[in-house]
Motif scaffolding. Structure first.
Motif, PDB file in Angstrom:
ATOM      1  N   ILE A 279      -6.025   2.628  -3.377  1.00  0.00           N
ATOM      2  CA  ILE A 279      -6.832   1.497  -2.919  1.00  0.00           C
ATOM      3  C   ILE A 279      -8.314   1.871  -2.992  1.00  0.00           C
ATOM      4  CG2 ILE A 279      -7.235  -0.163  -1.068  1.00  0.00           C
ATOM      5  CD1 ILE A 279      -4.409  -0.217  -2.335  1.00  0.00           C
TER       6      ILE A 279
ATOM      7  N   VAL B 266       0.832  -1.206   0.000  1.00  0.00           N
ATOM      8  CA  VAL B 266       0.000   0.000   0.000  1.00  0.00           C
ATOM      9  C   VAL B 266       0.865   1.253   0.000  1.00  0.00           C
ATOM     10  CG1 VAL B 266      -1.680   1.333   1.345  1.00  0.00           C
ATOM     11  CG2 VAL B 266      -1.986  -1.141   1.053  1.00  0.00           C
TER      12      VAL B 266
ATOM     13  N   GLY C 263      -6.817  -2.195  -6.026  1.00  0.00           N
ATOM     14  CA  GLY C 263      -6.409  -0.822  -6.273  1.00  0.00           C
ATOM     15  C   GLY C 263      -6.500  -0.491  -7.745  1.00  0.00           C
TER      16      GLY C 263
END
Length: 370
Positions: free
Chosen positions: A153, A145, A262
């Motif tokens: 995301i 992330v 994402g």
């Protein structure tokens, strides 16, 4: 925090001598160089469980008063069931000790506020044992992330599913939500804390809290239901939706763990972090294999290239930091070298999310959070 020294070794006393103390705390205390396991409070040692027998060189107590009265004691680790956390932490702070509390921190955000204020008055530290911030699969997710490999995301799904047809016979099966019990506070605290670590406070919460064993939902028709399973939706400003799911009727050979989507890719993972079963099986925390999963448990990473081609590949976990890291950072914080790794203010925010989930389940509506 009071006077500190970068060279000081801190005497640590543990309240409780159950599975939490023996599995998640004592091995890591004894392996942290600037911490010394100093004393244990066990009210009723028995033939099957005896801290004095297992650690004859330590100081042992059967009363809280004598335990806290020891002027050589620096840090109190609270490992007892959650309904006791507030009173033990409060008395430890009043006695001038630093405090390290098992999760869930306390049963309510109001109690968390009280302890935060008391710790400030006493110039003492509180850390909350959200050890699953140091699960290797979560550290892998955090890297994916923060590195932007998945892009922005849009959907984040996190699970703690098991097949547990029988209700637990320990506190996890008897404590009510008001006491810090049920699946929401036991496992939900872990999952929500991980989400909070990644994304902060959500704008809104919608929840279904259910008993999968009994086929009932918390709500106006069942206002006193204590859930064994959880389905939360957390909503964020950039249209991110997070799903937090806990179940006890999941018949799978490989239980789902993460599914993240994402704008540039997706990540899918099954299986739970192995540290807890490894310790229970007798593996030492300094073993080279501690915290590692076999390649059969690798996640799956799917990305889209600049040419629009979609590629899927195996994604092993990052190198384990293990639960040793939270104790290492806590010790450094006591020495004044860094901040507390899981401050009580963050644990309070997680409790606010759980409280919003309870309200949502009872009212059958989304609850907004400021």
């Amino acid at each position: 925090m009071g006077e500190t020294s970068s060279n000081k070794t801190f005497n640590v006393g543990v309240i409780g001598y159950g599975m939490s103390a023996s599995t998640f705390h004592i091995p890591f205390i004894t392996s942290t160089p600037s911490l010394k396991l100093y004393s244990i409070l066990q009210r009723k040692p028995s033939d099957s469980s005896s801290a004095p027998r297992d650690y004859p060189h330590l100081k042992h107590h059967t009363s809280l008063e004598s335990f806290l009265a020891d002027p050589e004691l620096d840090v109190v680790v609270v490992t007892t069931p959650p309904e006791t956390h507030f009173a033990f932490a409060q008395q430890a702070l009043q006695a001038g000790k630093h405090v390290f509390v098992e999760k869930p921190f306390v049963p309510s955000s109001a109690q968390a506020d009280e302890l935060i204020k008391l710790a400030d008055e006493k110039k003492r530290s509180i850390c909350v044992y959200q050890n699953r911030r140091w699960d290797s699969d979560f550290l892998t997710v955090r890297k994916l992330v923060t590195d932007g490999l998945l892009g922005r995301i849009v959907e984040f799904e996190t699970h703690f599913d098991r097949y547990r047809a029988e209700k637990p016979t320990n506190w996890k099966g008897s404590l009510k939500m008001d006491q810090g019990g049920s699946a929401l506070y036991d496992l939900g605290t872990h999952l929500v804390d991980q989400v909070y670590t990644l994304f902060g406070m959500p704008q809104g919460v919608f929840a279904k809290l259910v008993s999968q064993r009994d086929g009932l939902c918390l709500g106006p028709e069942n206002p006193d239901l204590e859930p064994d399973s959880v389905n939360l939706q957390l909503f964020y400003a950039d249209a991110l939706i997070v799903h937090v799911r806990i179940g006890v009727m999941s018949v799978e050979t490989k239980q789902p763990r993460f599914w993240i989507r994402g704008t540039k890719g997706s990540y899918h993972k099954t299986g739970l972090d192995p540290q807890e079963p490894q310790i229970k099986s007798g593996m030492k925390i300094n073993d080279a294999e501690f915290g590692k999963e076999g390649p059969e448990w690798n996640g799956s990473l799917t990305t889209v290239g600049q040419d629009g081609k979609i590629t899927e590949e195996s994604c092993p976990n990052v190198k384990p930091e293990t639960y040793s890291k939270i104790y290492e950072l806590f010790a450094h914080a006591l020495q004044g070298r860094c901040d507390v790794p899981v401050p009580a203010s963050q644990a309070k925010d997680v409790l606010r999310i759980l409280e919003a989930a309870r309200e949502s389940a009872k009212t059958k509506r989304e609850v907004e959070l400021s």
